[in-house]
Motif scaffolding. Structure first.
Motif, PDB file in Angstrom:
ATOM      1  N   ILE A  93    -139.053  70.270 -93.680  1.00  0.00           N
ATOM      2  CA  ILE A  93    -138.459  70.391 -92.340  1.00  0.00           C
ATOM      3  C   ILE A  93    -137.782  69.078 -91.947  1.00  0.00           C
ATOM      4  CG2 ILE A  93    -138.982  70.719 -89.890  1.00  0.00           C
ATOM      5  CD1 ILE A  93    -141.171  72.721 -90.819  1.00  0.00           C
ATOM      6  N   ALA A  94    -138.426  67.959 -92.221  1.00  0.00           N
ATOM      7  CA  ALA A  94    -137.818  66.652 -91.917  1.00  0.00           C
ATOM      8  C   ALA A  94    -136.491  66.500 -92.665  1.00  0.00           C
ATOM      9  CB  ALA A  94    -138.776  65.528 -92.280  1.00  0.00           C
ATOM     10  N   ASP A  95    -136.444  66.935 -93.923  1.00  0.00           N
ATOM     11  CA  ASP A  95    -135.199  66.885 -94.694  1.00  0.00           C
ATOM     12  C   ASP A  95    -134.132  67.782 -94.068  1.00  0.00           C
ATOM     13  OD1 ASP A  95    -136.445  65.150 -96.445  1.00  0.00           O
ATOM     14  OD2 ASP A  95    -136.780  66.670 -98.003  1.00  0.00           O
ATOM     15  N   ALA A  96    -134.537  68.951 -93.580  1.00  0.00           N
ATOM     16  CA  ALA A  96    -133.592  69.864 -92.925  1.00  0.00           C
ATOM     17  C   ALA A  96    -133.011  69.212 -91.673  1.00  0.00           C
ATOM     18  CB  ALA A  96    -134.275  71.180 -92.581  1.00  0.00           C
ATOM     19  N   PHE A  97    -133.823  68.496 -90.921  1.00  0.00           N
ATOM     20  CA  PHE A  97    -133.340  67.826 -89.715  1.00  0.00           C
ATOM     21  C   PHE A  97    -132.328  66.728 -90.058  1.00  0.00           C
ATOM     22  CE2 PHE A  97    -137.480  68.925 -87.283  1.00  0.00           C
ATOM     23  CZ  PHE A  97    -136.958  70.160 -86.911  1.00  0.00           C
ATOM     24  N   THR A  98    -132.541  66.037 -91.166  1.00  0.00           N
ATOM     25  CA  THR A  98    -131.598  64.968 -91.521  1.00  0.00           C
ATOM     26  C   THR A  98    -130.239  65.536 -91.915  1.00  0.00           C
ATOM     27  OG1 THR A  98    -132.297  64.878 -93.839  1.00  0.00           O
ATOM     28  CG2 THR A  98    -133.411  63.395 -92.294  1.00  0.00           C
ATOM     29  N   MET A  99    -130.192  66.796 -92.317  1.00  0.00           N
ATOM     30  CA  MET A  99    -128.930  67.421 -92.708  1.00  0.00           C
ATOM     31  C   MET A  99    -128.165  67.962 -91.499  1.00  0.00           C
ATOM     32  SD  MET A  99    -130.146  69.347 -96.120  1.00  0.00           S
ATOM     33  CE  MET A  99    -129.013  68.885 -97.421  1.00  0.00           C
ATOM     34  N   GLN A 100    -128.791  67.975 -90.337  1.00  0.00           N
ATOM     35  CA  GLN A 100    -128.117  68.461 -89.135  1.00  0.00           C
ATOM     36  C   GLN A 100    -127.110  67.420 -88.671  1.00  0.00           C
ATOM     37  OE1 GLN A 100    -128.534  71.573 -88.184  1.00  0.00           O
ATOM     38  NE2 GLN A 100    -130.110  71.813 -89.724  1.00  0.00           N
ATOM     39  N   SER A 101    -126.171  67.873 -87.888  1.00  0.00           N
ATOM     40  CA  SER A 101    -125.069  67.009 -87.470  1.00  0.00           C
ATOM     41  C   SER A 101    -125.403  66.093 -86.299  1.00  0.00           C
ATOM     42  CB  SER A 101    -123.876  67.883 -87.079  1.00  0.00           C
ATOM     43  OG  SER A 101    -124.231  68.693 -85.966  1.00  0.00           O
ATOM     44  N   GLY A 102    -126.569  66.245 -85.701  1.00  0.00           N
ATOM     45  CA  GLY A 102    -126.886  65.473 -84.499  1.00  0.00           C
ATOM     46  C   GLY A 102    -126.456  66.186 -83.232  1.00  0.00           C
ATOM     47  N   ALA A 103    -125.973  67.373 -83.367  1.00  0.00           N
ATOM     48  CA  ALA A 103    -125.552  68.157 -82.205  1.00  0.00           C
ATOM     49  C   ALA A 103    -126.771  68.753 -81.508  1.00  0.00           C
ATOM     50  CB  ALA A 103    -124.606  69.272 -82.642  1.00  0.00           C
ATOM     51  N   THR A 104    -126.598  69.103 -80.254  1.00  0.00           N
ATOM     52  CA  THR A 104    -127.602  69.884 -79.540  1.00  0.00           C
ATOM     53  C   THR A 104    -126.990  71.255 -79.276  1.00  0.00           C
ATOM     54  OG1 THR A 104    -126.886  68.985 -77.397  1.00  0.00           O
ATOM     55  CG2 THR A 104    -128.747  67.901 -78.472  1.00  0.00           C
TER      56      THR A 104
END
Length: 190
Positions: A93-104
């Protein structure tokens, strides 16, 4: 004889409130059981709920909410115990979060939903077991087309149409986030 009849009538009439009390207790117990099931177990009652909460989890990088959106209790526990591919679920899950763009993200709007053939549910169960050694029950897979609002770098916008998959297990909907399962099911070829 008239006294005997009046006693029978009184005793029959006296059972009415008892029956109502018992019925009320049974209904209350069922409502409590449903509330516990609905609020304390992972998953959601609708696909829109699971999509909204998935994007909320991604926006806030909330691993607990992410697990609730994507994994049944059995899958989550089995995944963590086996430390699949050298990682546990928290690391994945932490790895999945790092792949996100930083958008909300906010305000998912479902455009269309399509129930896929039962063979996809069967395929998902087989692939989860094959990949992770975890047996889960999947009753339905659904393809969902939707848009979602997002904010990135202070700019608000709306995505184009996105296509994702949800699965139903134990009467609740989950977001299918596991790319290995998606690829092994060949969902992207539909």
């Amino acid at each position: 004889m008239s006294e005997d009849r009046s006693k029978d009538y009184v005793s029959e009439k006296g059972n009415g409130p008892k029956v109502l009390i018992i019925a009320g207790i049974v209904i209350l117990a069922l409502l409590i059981a449903f509330a516990i099931y609905a609020f304390l177990t992972p998953g959601y009652m609708s696909q829109k709920q699971v999509l909204n909460n998935y994007y909320k989890a991604v926006s806030k990088e909330d691993a607990r909410l992410y697990k609730k959106c994507c994994y049944t209790s059995k899958w989550s526990k089995g995944y963590t115990q086996d430390s699949v591919k050298g990682n546990n679920l928290d690391q994945i899950i932490a790895d999945a979060f790092t792949m996100q763009s930083g958008a909300t993200y906010s305000d998912v709007e479902i455009i269309s939903q399509e129930s896929l053939d039962d063979r996809y549910a069967d395929s998902m169960m087989e692939n989860v077991e094959s990949l992770y050694g975890i047996k889960i029950k999947v009753s339905k897979i659904s393809k969902v087309n939707f848009t979602v609002n997002y904010t990135l770098g202070g700019v608000d916008d709306k995505t184009g149409t996105l296509t994702r998959y949800c699965y139903k297990s134990g009467g609740k909907w989950y977001f299918l986030s596991d790319t290995d399962v998606i690829i092994s099911m060949m969902l992207e070829e539909n």
